[in-house]
Design a protein around this motif. Structure first.
Motif, PDB file in Angstrom:
ATOM      1  N   LEU A 625      -8.325  19.950   2.289  1.00  0.00           N
ATOM      2  CA  LEU A 625      -9.372  20.086   3.292  1.00  0.00           C
ATOM      3  C   LEU A 625      -9.974  18.729   3.634  1.00  0.00           C
ATOM      4  O   LEU A 625     -10.226  18.418   4.802  1.00  0.00           O
ATOM      5  CB  LEU A 625     -10.461  21.030   2.789  1.00  0.00           C
ATOM      6  N   ALA A 627      -8.515  15.777   3.452  1.00  0.00           N
ATOM      7  CA  ALA A 627      -7.564  15.017   4.259  1.00  0.00           C
ATOM      8  C   ALA A 627      -7.500  15.583   5.666  1.00  0.00           C
ATOM      9  O   ALA A 627      -7.464  14.842   6.657  1.00  0.00           O
ATOM     10  CB  ALA A 627      -6.193  15.061   3.602  1.00  0.00           C
ATOM     11  N   GLY A 628      -7.508  16.914   5.768  1.00  0.00           N
ATOM     12  CA  GLY A 628      -7.415  17.562   7.074  1.00  0.00           C
ATOM     13  C   GLY A 628      -8.573  17.171   7.968  1.00  0.00           C
ATOM     14  O   GLY A 628      -8.389  16.845   9.143  1.00  0.00           O
ATOM     15  N   GLU A 629      -9.775  17.163   7.389  1.00  0.00           N
ATOM     16  CA  GLU A 629     -10.934  16.798   8.198  1.00  0.00           C
ATOM     17  C   GLU A 629     -10.808  15.378   8.743  1.00  0.00           C
ATOM     18  O   GLU A 629     -11.195  15.079   9.866  1.00  0.00           O
ATOM     19  CB  GLU A 629     -12.212  16.920   7.361  1.00  0.00           C
ATOM     20  N   LEU A 631      -7.902  13.678   9.278  1.00  0.00           N
ATOM     21  CA  LEU A 631      -6.825  13.555  10.256  1.00  0.00           C
ATOM     22  C   LEU A 631      -7.226  14.187  11.583  1.00  0.00           C
ATOM     23  O   LEU A 631      -6.787  13.757  12.646  1.00  0.00           O
ATOM     24  CB  LEU A 631      -5.565  14.257   9.735  1.00  0.00           C
ATOM     25  N   ARG A 632      -8.058  15.171  11.522  1.00  0.00           N
ATOM     26  CA  ARG A 632      -8.438  15.920  12.689  1.00  0.00           C
ATOM     27  C   ARG A 632      -9.170  15.044  13.709  1.00  0.00           C
ATOM     28  O   ARG A 632      -9.153  15.311  14.897  1.00  0.00           O
ATOM     29  CB  ARG A 632      -9.337  17.016  12.131  1.00  0.00           C
ATOM     30  N   PHE A 634      -8.370  12.361  14.839  1.00  0.00           N
ATOM     31  CA  PHE A 634      -7.478  11.751  15.825  1.00  0.00           C
ATOM     32  C   PHE A 634      -7.361  12.584  17.083  1.00  0.00           C
ATOM     33  O   PHE A 634      -7.079  12.085  18.151  1.00  0.00           O
ATOM     34  CB  PHE A 634      -6.061  11.607  15.237  1.00  0.00           C
ATOM     35  N   GLN A 635      -7.547  13.885  16.901  1.00  0.00           N
ATOM     36  CA  GLN A 635      -7.201  14.819  17.962  1.00  0.00           C
ATOM     37  C   GLN A 635      -8.408  15.088  18.841  1.00  0.00           C
ATOM     38  O   GLN A 635      -9.128  16.036  18.643  1.00  0.00           O
ATOM     39  CB  GLN A 635      -6.728  16.132  17.318  1.00  0.00           C
ATOM     40  N   GLY A 637      -8.268  14.696  22.435  1.00  0.00           N
ATOM     41  CA  GLY A 637      -7.910  14.944  23.826  1.00  0.00           C
ATOM     42  C   GLY A 637      -7.860  13.688  24.673  1.00  0.00           C
ATOM     43  O   GLY A 637      -7.724  13.764  25.888  1.00  0.00           O
ATOM     44  N   ILE A 639      -5.984  10.867  26.101  1.00  0.00           N
ATOM     45  CA  ILE A 639      -4.554  10.619  26.273  1.00  0.00           C
ATOM     46  C   ILE A 639      -4.187   9.171  25.954  1.00  0.00           C
ATOM     47  O   ILE A 639      -3.098   8.878  25.452  1.00  0.00           O
ATOM     48  CB  ILE A 639      -4.130  11.017  27.707  1.00  0.00           C
ATOM     49  N   TYR A 642      -3.622   8.961  22.317  1.00  0.00           N
ATOM     50  CA  TYR A 642      -2.353   9.591  21.965  1.00  0.00           C
ATOM     51  C   TYR A 642      -1.200   8.623  22.170  1.00  0.00           C
ATOM     52  O   TYR A 642      -0.295   8.497  21.357  1.00  0.00           O
ATOM     53  CB  TYR A 642      -2.105  10.836  22.844  1.00  0.00           C
ATOM     54  N   LEU A 643      -1.285   7.961  23.318  1.00  0.00           N
ATOM     55  CA  LEU A 643      -0.230   7.025  23.680  1.00  0.00           C
ATOM     56  C   LEU A 643      -0.127   5.922  22.642  1.00  0.00           C
ATOM     57  O   LEU A 643       0.968   5.542  22.211  1.00  0.00           O
ATOM     58  CB  LEU A 643      -0.594   6.416  25.040  1.00  0.00           C
ATOM     59  N   VAL A 645      -0.952   6.064  19.507  1.00  0.00           N
ATOM     60  CA  VAL A 645      -0.357   6.557  18.264  1.00  0.00           C
ATOM     61  C   VAL A 645       1.148   6.652  18.420  1.00  0.00           C
ATOM     62  O   VAL A 645       1.914   6.255  17.533  1.00  0.00           O
ATOM     63  CB  VAL A 645      -0.955   7.932  17.897  1.00  0.00           C
ATOM     64  N   LEU A 646       1.584   7.161  19.602  1.00  0.00           N
ATOM     65  CA  LEU A 646       3.017   7.315  19.839  1.00  0.00           C
ATOM     66  C   LEU A 646       3.720   5.964  19.736  1.00  0.00           C
ATOM     67  O   LEU A 646       4.729   5.811  19.045  1.00  0.00           O
ATOM     68  CB  LEU A 646       3.224   7.932  21.216  1.00  0.00           C
ATOM     69  N   GLY A 649       3.840   4.627  16.270  1.00  0.00           N
ATOM     70  CA  GLY A 649       4.859   5.306  15.482  1.00  0.00           C
ATOM     71  C   GLY A 649       6.226   4.725  15.764  1.00  0.00           C
ATOM     72  O   GLY A 649       6.998   4.433  14.837  1.00  0.00           O
TER      73      GLY A 649
ATOM     74  N   LYS B 144      -1.067  16.557  30.851  1.00  0.00           N
ATOM     75  CA  LYS B 144      -1.001  15.718  29.650  1.00  0.00           C
ATOM     76  C   LYS B 144       0.419  15.712  29.091  1.00  0.00           C
ATOM     77  O   LYS B 144       0.978  14.680  28.744  1.00  0.00           O
ATOM     78  CB  LYS B 144      -1.977  16.283  28.618  1.00  0.00           C
ATOM     79  N   MET B 148       2.949  12.481  28.881  1.00  0.00           N
ATOM     80  CA  MET B 148       3.534  12.031  27.616  1.00  0.00           C
ATOM     81  C   MET B 148       5.049  12.206  27.655  1.00  0.00           C
ATOM     82  O   MET B 148       5.807  11.408  27.127  1.00  0.00           O
ATOM     83  CB  MET B 148       2.964  12.820  26.443  1.00  0.00           C
ATOM     84  N   PRO B 194       4.524  10.751  14.119  1.00  0.00           N
ATOM     85  CA  PRO B 194       3.313  10.591  14.925  1.00  0.00           C
ATOM     86  C   PRO B 194       3.531  10.731  16.435  1.00  0.00           C
ATOM     87  O   PRO B 194       2.784  10.121  17.198  1.00  0.00           O
ATOM     88  CB  PRO B 194       2.908   9.167  14.570  1.00  0.00           C
ATOM     89  N   PHE B 195       4.550  11.469  16.848  1.00  0.00           N
ATOM     90  CA  PHE B 195       4.771  11.607  18.294  1.00  0.00           C
ATOM     91  C   PHE B 195       4.281  12.963  18.788  1.00  0.00           C
ATOM     92  O   PHE B 195       4.705  13.467  19.808  1.00  0.00           O
ATOM     93  CB  PHE B 195       6.259  11.459  18.616  1.00  0.00           C
ATOM     94  N   MET B 197       1.061  14.066  19.329  1.00  0.00           N
ATOM     95  CA  MET B 197      -0.355  14.204  19.669  1.00  0.00           C
ATOM     96  C   MET B 197      -0.625  15.211  20.794  1.00  0.00           C
ATOM     97  O   MET B 197      -1.660  15.846  20.833  1.00  0.00           O
ATOM     98  CB  MET B 197      -0.931  12.841  20.047  1.00  0.00           C
ATOM     99  N   ASP B 201      -2.913  20.139  21.463  1.00  0.00           N
ATOM    100  CA  ASP B 201      -3.693  20.481  22.651  1.00  0.00           C
ATOM    101  C   ASP B 201      -2.978  21.534  23.475  1.00  0.00           C
ATOM    102  O   ASP B 201      -3.576  22.519  23.905  1.00  0.00           O
ATOM    103  CB  ASP B 201      -3.923  19.226  23.508  1.00  0.00           C
ATOM    104  N   TRP B 259       1.309  16.382   7.337  1.00  0.00           N
ATOM    105  CA  TRP B 259       0.266  16.260   8.360  1.00  0.00           C
ATOM    106  C   TRP B 259      -0.023  17.616   8.998  1.00  0.00           C
ATOM    107  O   TRP B 259      -1.161  18.050   9.130  1.00  0.00           O
ATOM    108  CB  TRP B 259       0.715  15.247   9.425  1.00  0.00           C
ATOM    109  N   VAL B 262      -1.834  19.905   6.468  1.00  0.00           N
ATOM    110  CA  VAL B 262      -3.183  19.529   6.112  1.00  0.00           C
ATOM    111  C   VAL B 262      -4.123  19.783   7.276  1.00  0.00           C
ATOM    112  O   VAL B 262      -5.238  20.284   7.098  1.00  0.00           O
ATOM    113  CB  VAL B 262      -3.188  18.048   5.673  1.00  0.00           C
ATOM    114  N   THR B 263      -3.660  19.486   8.487  1.00  0.00           N
ATOM    115  CA  THR B 263      -4.549  19.712   9.627  1.00  0.00           C
ATOM    116  C   THR B 263      -4.637  21.203   9.957  1.00  0.00           C
ATOM    117  O   THR B 263      -5.692  21.667  10.373  1.00  0.00           O
ATOM    118  CB  THR B 263      -4.063  18.934  10.856  1.00  0.00           C
ATOM    119  N   VAL B 266      -7.504  23.061   8.166  1.00  0.00           N
ATOM    120  CA  VAL B 266      -8.926  22.929   8.494  1.00  0.00           C
ATOM    121  C   VAL B 266      -9.279  23.511   9.854  1.00  0.00           C
ATOM    122  O   VAL B 266     -10.408  23.380  10.300  1.00  0.00           O
ATOM    123  CB  VAL B 266      -9.375  21.455   8.450  1.00  0.00           C
TER     124      VAL B 266
END
Lengths: 666, 452
Positions: A625, A627-629, A631-632, A634-635, A637, A639, A642-643, A645-646, A649, B144, B148, B194-195, B197, B201, B259, B262-263, B266
């Motif tokens: 929990l 770790a999840g909190e 990582l969350r 990052f999300q 919305g 864009i 997101y780009l 992170v992509l 990676g 979106k 992407m 990590p692709f 994201m 959504d 990942w 874990v996500t 929550v």
């Protein structure tokens, strides 16, 4: 063609078990009818096929060898099977009335038929796997029937006095508890049995009874070479000792009395508990034959001495417990284990005699006698307990005046048990004691003779208190009637038979004994020498005296007294010691059950909850929990993020590729 | 004699072109029938003719058969509930059909031109699917997704150029870069961390029926493409290149499954939870793919790993189709909102529970065998990188992840069967949910009978 008929011996009761589930109300009739047919086929088997006879067909493949499913029909199995089927038949008839309207009626008849089928399968098994199937089937049925009234509501179905403790261990047992006890103890013995089957297979590559017999000297030599002969034999017979309730496994049989009386008569007197005797009677001749051909006298003599001594100890110990007991069925239960102890004595003594078959036959004959008289007694006890609505003999009195036929049946059976001539119990017990004396083991003989005295004493103590003693006013006024004819006649027949069986048992020129004896030991695959059965007058005199002494003293003491007031505290302690079964139950609970429980709770508290549970249910969820909190976050919305992170990676992958290649090529 | 493959492609094209003209009613009856017919024909062709034949550049193999069958089955199941999407149901059927076609082509070819065009078709179908409800959220998500997607398309193109140009020609870096870009592109499509994201959504907030198409079908083709690309190139690869690819996939699979798990744990919204769990499942599939490639490198029989991938694709797609369809019945999809649904709607909720338990991997459901095969294949001691000493660490991480996933699946069950009165409408969804779970149960029971 005739082979298929033979399979019906155990197949029909099995079928009846299944049918009974469908036709609930007709279950008793189906059972009775099928068991009757089983008995007829079993008894006529010698006329159907040429005994000894084996019929089998391939069953399954085990480690590259085919295990066959089949029946071995020889003198021993025919005699044993016929007695089992006959007694089961009478008990089934008795049960029809005894269990009439019981709430577990269908279950009762299912397990009854299943038990008879399993028992007959066991008796007629042609190899150890088939035998084991029947063996475990009887264990299962025994478990279910001991715990038949598993709701534990009716205290009259319990064993022991509620609230009584011995060495701090409760000494009362409910049906559900007793069922488990029986299962655990007998299965514990089976551990040895199954292990030994494995050893046997490893050594000889066979599990068929005839196969073992033909390679017996080879097996003995191979096991002896590794010093495993004695351990093997003890393991091999451990199941038999446990099943036949021999010391130190006898505890389960005592509390098995929580089952219906008909079941006590069937399983815990006449049939299943004798499976161990049957097992030894089946394999002892092979050992005797093998021993003579191999010449390993001393190693094998240790095993037979062990059997003899365990039998003698059980015979004496359980008889002594019966003297102090207050519950009618419990007295009979002690008596059963004690009588089986005599059978074991006979088998143990056989090894040391010139013609061992006589001693073996004495054990077999004692099985027959005990099947007759003990089944009769248990069924009579069931009727008495119902009529007096108490399982204690102290609540029964003067039954003779109101239940004459029951009294006669019980008396006949008691005389046979006490070993009074000419009842059948006398002949075989005397023969066993004589064999024990001739084997040179004086301790066993003395224990056996003392046991015989106690046997006569305790059974006539019970008989006198229940039937003769006038009791007090309240007991006399209790409304007691003769048992219903359907219940009465089965045990009356058995009581009568134990007299007739004895009367025709022995004549110097022959008699029933000589017939059965020669049938069993000439119609067998093991050929051992036979000799005419003879009795030595001095030994007979001793046994008769001892038995009569016990009988008369019991009669004299309890004719007008309800119980003996013991003045000395030492004697009172002795009575408690006997009443609490030599404290063996308490010692077992303290040594095994409580300590295991303690160990288990320790594991539960510190290992299960302290480590595993904590790890899985506290540490991991907290980590996940948390770790999840994180990582969350990052999300969101966005864009652009997101780009990022992509691309990051992809970059990481490129770096990894670069590093791998560079590492490879420098 | 026409090759069956042509008939199938033709039929899919016909469905794609014809479906938009059908009304709402007609599509509800015709679409499942059409997909079932094509499915039946495919099975017939596979059994009677031992294959679907081939046309220039498109050579289906076992993997693409599985992709085709699973796509058709999932399509047939989902098309029972497309009516719930609203006015665009005919278009949805058309997109499902074209998605199936794209998947099939993508999984049965190595020709870059086919791949690129199929990729485009698949992308368009996906974006269209996401946009069908035409509300603000869906359009935003679709945009979106498309943005992407465009980016990943460029990565794919670049990757192809590098991978194909240097495959077997130059030892060293350029090819590895190409492979990395390909992994990134495919990873985008199927949601590899990590692709990934865009994925939570889109999957978490779009229309559930549309998501059931996206999550169950639209990944199959790219996954198999990944296997095909690396397995076909494998003999041309240098040891360093192979190991680099193995390292990519191994690391990515672990990150992805962890990942996602874990996500997912929550989330407060069940649909979002399912979205994240999709990511985690892709991690498991990637584990199977990694094992296939590792089996090749370490000369172990890849049979079990292939089996694992087949069964996993099947079990995952079917249960996601049912699970997302179930979410459509609710307007609010939090754990609190579905409280008590198990009591109020016993039949569908029971089957939904089966889907969840299947995703968790409980015997005797199909998902159990899927996970078991993946773990068994990965625990082969001959594949040394998966072992530290005697400990199969790779499998162990997978198993631990699987255990963690129990946490959030069982939480849903807990909500379902607590006392409350939710409002939901299962109009038109029942068939999809019940049939998909029934297939999972049946598959789970039959699989060991067939293969063991």
């Amino acid at each position: 063609m005739i082979e298929y008929v033979l399979f019906l011996i155990w197949g029909l009761p099995m079928l009846a078990a299944g049918l009974g589930l469908l036709l609930r109300r007709e279950a008793p009739f189906i059972s009775i009818a099928t068991i009757a047919i089983s008995f007829l086929i079993s008894a006529s088997a010698p006329f159907l096929v040429h005994v000894p006879y084996v019929v089998s067909y391939p069953w399954f493949t085990l480690l590259g060898r085919t295990v066959r499913f089949g029946m071995l029909i020889d003198g021993l199995s025919v005699v044993m099977g016929s007695v089992v089927a006959f007694v089961s038949l009478l008990i089934a008839i008795y049960s029809y009335r005894y269990m009439y309207g019981d709430w577990g009626h269908t279950r009762y008849w299912y397990f009854f038929s299943f038990f008879v089928g399993s028992m007959l399968l066991l008796v007629y098994a042609s190899n150890l796997i088939v035998l084991l199937v029947g063996w475990e089937g009887t264990t299962l049925a025994s478990y279910a029937l001991i715990g038949h009234w598993y709701t534990d509501e009716d205290e009259e179905r319990w064993v022991g006095d509620k609230g009584r403790y011995a060495l701090g261990v409760p000494m009362w047992f409910t049906p559900s508890q007793s069922g488990v006890r029986a299962m655990v103890v007998t299965s514990f013995g089976d551990i040895g049995f199954i292990t030994a089957i494995g050893m046997l297979y490893k050594v000889s590559g066979t599990i068929s009874i005839l196969g073992i017999e033909s390679r017996i000297s080879e097996i003995i030599i191979a096991l002896n070479r590794d010093g495993l002969l004695l351990p093997f034999l003890i393991a091999f017979t451990m199941g038999a000792f446990a099943k036949s309730a021999q010391f130190p496994f006898h505890e389960w049989l005592v509390t098995a009395m929580t089952g219906p009386s008909s079941i006590s008569a069937l399983i815990h007197a006449a049939t299943m508990v004798n499976a161990g005797v049957y097992f030894l009677l089946r394999f002892a001749p092979m050992l005797l034959e093998g021993a003579s051909s191999v010449g390993l006298y001393y190693t094998l003599s240790a095993f037979f001495t062990y059997t003899l001594v365990i039998g003698a100890i059980t015979a004496f110990m359980l008889a002594s417990m019966a003297v102090a007991s207050n519950e009618l069925k419990l007295i009979l239960a002690y008596s059963t284990a004690s009588q089986i102890g005599y059978m074991f004595m006979g088998i143990g003594a056989a090894y040391f005699l010139a013609t061992p078959t006589v001693a073996l036959f004495a054990s077999l004959s004692h099985f027959i006698s005990q099947a007759l008289f003990k089944a009769a007694m248990f069924m009579a006890a069931g009727a008495l307990i119902e009529e007096f609505s108490s399982r204690y003999i102290k609540d029964m009195a003067n039954a003779y005046s109101r239940m004459k036929l029951t009294a006669i049946a019980f008396l006949l059976a008691s005389l046979s048990l006490a070993g009074i001539p000419p009842f059948s119990g006398f002949w075989d017990k005397d023969l066993i004691l004589e064999s024990a004396l001739m084997s040179g083991n004086l301790i066993a003989y003395v224990l056996g003779a003392a046991g015989a005295f106690l046997t006569a004493f305790y059974i006539f103590r019970a008989f006198t208190i229940v039937f003769i003693n006038r009791g007090d006013e309240k007991l006399r006024e209790k409304e007691v009637r003769e048992a219903h004819p359907v219940m009465l006649w089965p045990y009356f027949t058995l009581g009568l038979l134990s007299l007739l069986f004895g009367v025709f048992w022995y004549y110097p020129s022959g008699g029933l004994s000589q017939m059965i004896y020669s049938f069993v030991y000439t119609r067998s695959t093991v050929k051992l020498p036979t000799a005419p059965i003879t009795f030595s007058p001095s030994d007979v005199a001793i046994s008769v005296t001892v038995s009569l002494l016990g009988l008369l003293s019991a009669f004299y003491i309890y004719r007008s007294r309800r119980e003996v007031n013991l003045r000395s505290s030492a004697l009172r302690k002795l009575r408690d010691f006997l009443y609490d079964r030599w404290y063996i139950n308490s010692v077992y609970y303290r040594a095994f059950i409580y300590s295991l429980n303690g160990f288990a709770s320790y594991l539960m508290k510190h290992v299960e909850f302290g480590s595993f549970d904590r790890f899985y249910h506290v540490i991991i969820p907290r980590f996940v929990l948390g770790a999840g909190e994180r990582l969350r976050r990052f999300q969101q919305g966005d864009i652009g993020k997101y780009l990022l992170v992509l691309l990051a990676g992809a970059l990481v992958l490129l770096v990894i590729g670069f590093v791998m290649v560079v590492l490879m090529y420098g | 004699m026409v090759e069956p493959i042509l008939i199938i492609i033709g039929a899919l094209v016909v469905v794609s072109l014809g479906a938009p003209f059908l009304g709402k009613r007609a599509s509800a009856y015709c679409a499942p029938m059409a997909f079932t017919l094509i499915l039946a024909y495919t099975l017939y062709a596979l059994i009677a003719m031992h294959g679907l034949g081939r046309i220039k550049g498109i050579a289906p193999n076992e993997l693409s058969y599985v992709v085709l069958l699973v796509s058709l089955l999932a399509g047939a199941l989902i098309s029972f509930s497309v009516n719930r999407i609203g006015r665009g149901s005919g278009i949805a059927v058309s997109l499902i059909s074209s998605g199936t076609l794209a998947n099939f082509v993508l999984s049965s070819t190595l020709n870059p031109f086919y791949i690129i065009s199929a990729w485009g078709l698949l992308s368009v179908s996906s974006y269209g699917m996401a946009a069908i409800p035409k509300d603000r959220v869906s359009l935003g998500n679709s945009l979106k997704y498309a943005f992407m997607g465009g980016l990943s398309f460029q990565l794919l193109l670049l990757g192809f150029v590098l991978y194909y140009s240097f495959l077997g020609i130059t030892p060293g870096l350029p090819m590895v870069i190409g492979a990395a870009l390909l992994v990134a592109a495919v990873g985008f499509k199927i949601g590899i961390v990590p692709f990934h994201m865009w994925l939570p959504d889109v999957y978490g907030t779009s229309d559930p029926v549309a998501v059931s198409v996206l999550s169950s079908m639209m990944k199959l083709g790219p996954i198999v493409l990944l296997v095909n690309l690396f397995m076909t190139g494998a003999e041309l690869l240098e040891p360093a290149q192979r190991n680099a690819i193995l390292a990519f996939l191994m690391i990515l699979s672990l990150i992805t499954m962890t990942w996602g798990n874990v996500t997912a744990a929550v989330q407060r919204d069940v649909q979002r939870m399912l979205a994240y769990s999709s990511i985690s499942h892709v991690g498991f599939m990637l584990m199977a793919i990694t094992t296939i490639i590792a089996s090749y490198i370490y000369s172990v029989s890849p049979y079990l790993a292939y089996m694992a991938l087949f069964v996993y694709l099947f079990s995952y797609s079917i249960s996601k189709a049912g699970a997302f369809s179930y979410m459509k019945a609710f307007s609010v999809r939090t754990y609190d909102a579905i409280k008590g649904a198990g009591r109020a709607y016993g039949d569908v909720s029971g089957m939904f529970s089966v889907s969840l338990l299947n995703l968790l991997g409980l015997p005797p459901l199909l998902g159990f065998w899927a996970k078991l095969f993946v773990f068994m294949a990965a625990a082969n001691p001959k594949i040394t990188p998966f072992f530290v000493g005697q400990v199969p660490w790779y499998t162990l991480v997978g198993i631990i992840n699987s255990v963690i996933s129990a946490f959030y699946y069982v939480r849903v069950l807990q909500s379902l069967y607590s006392a409350s009165q939710p409002s939901a409408s299962f109009q038109g969804l029942r068939t999809t949910i019940i049939a998909s779970s029934a297939i999972l149960i049946l598959g789970g029971v039959l699989l060991p009978l067939i293969f063991l």
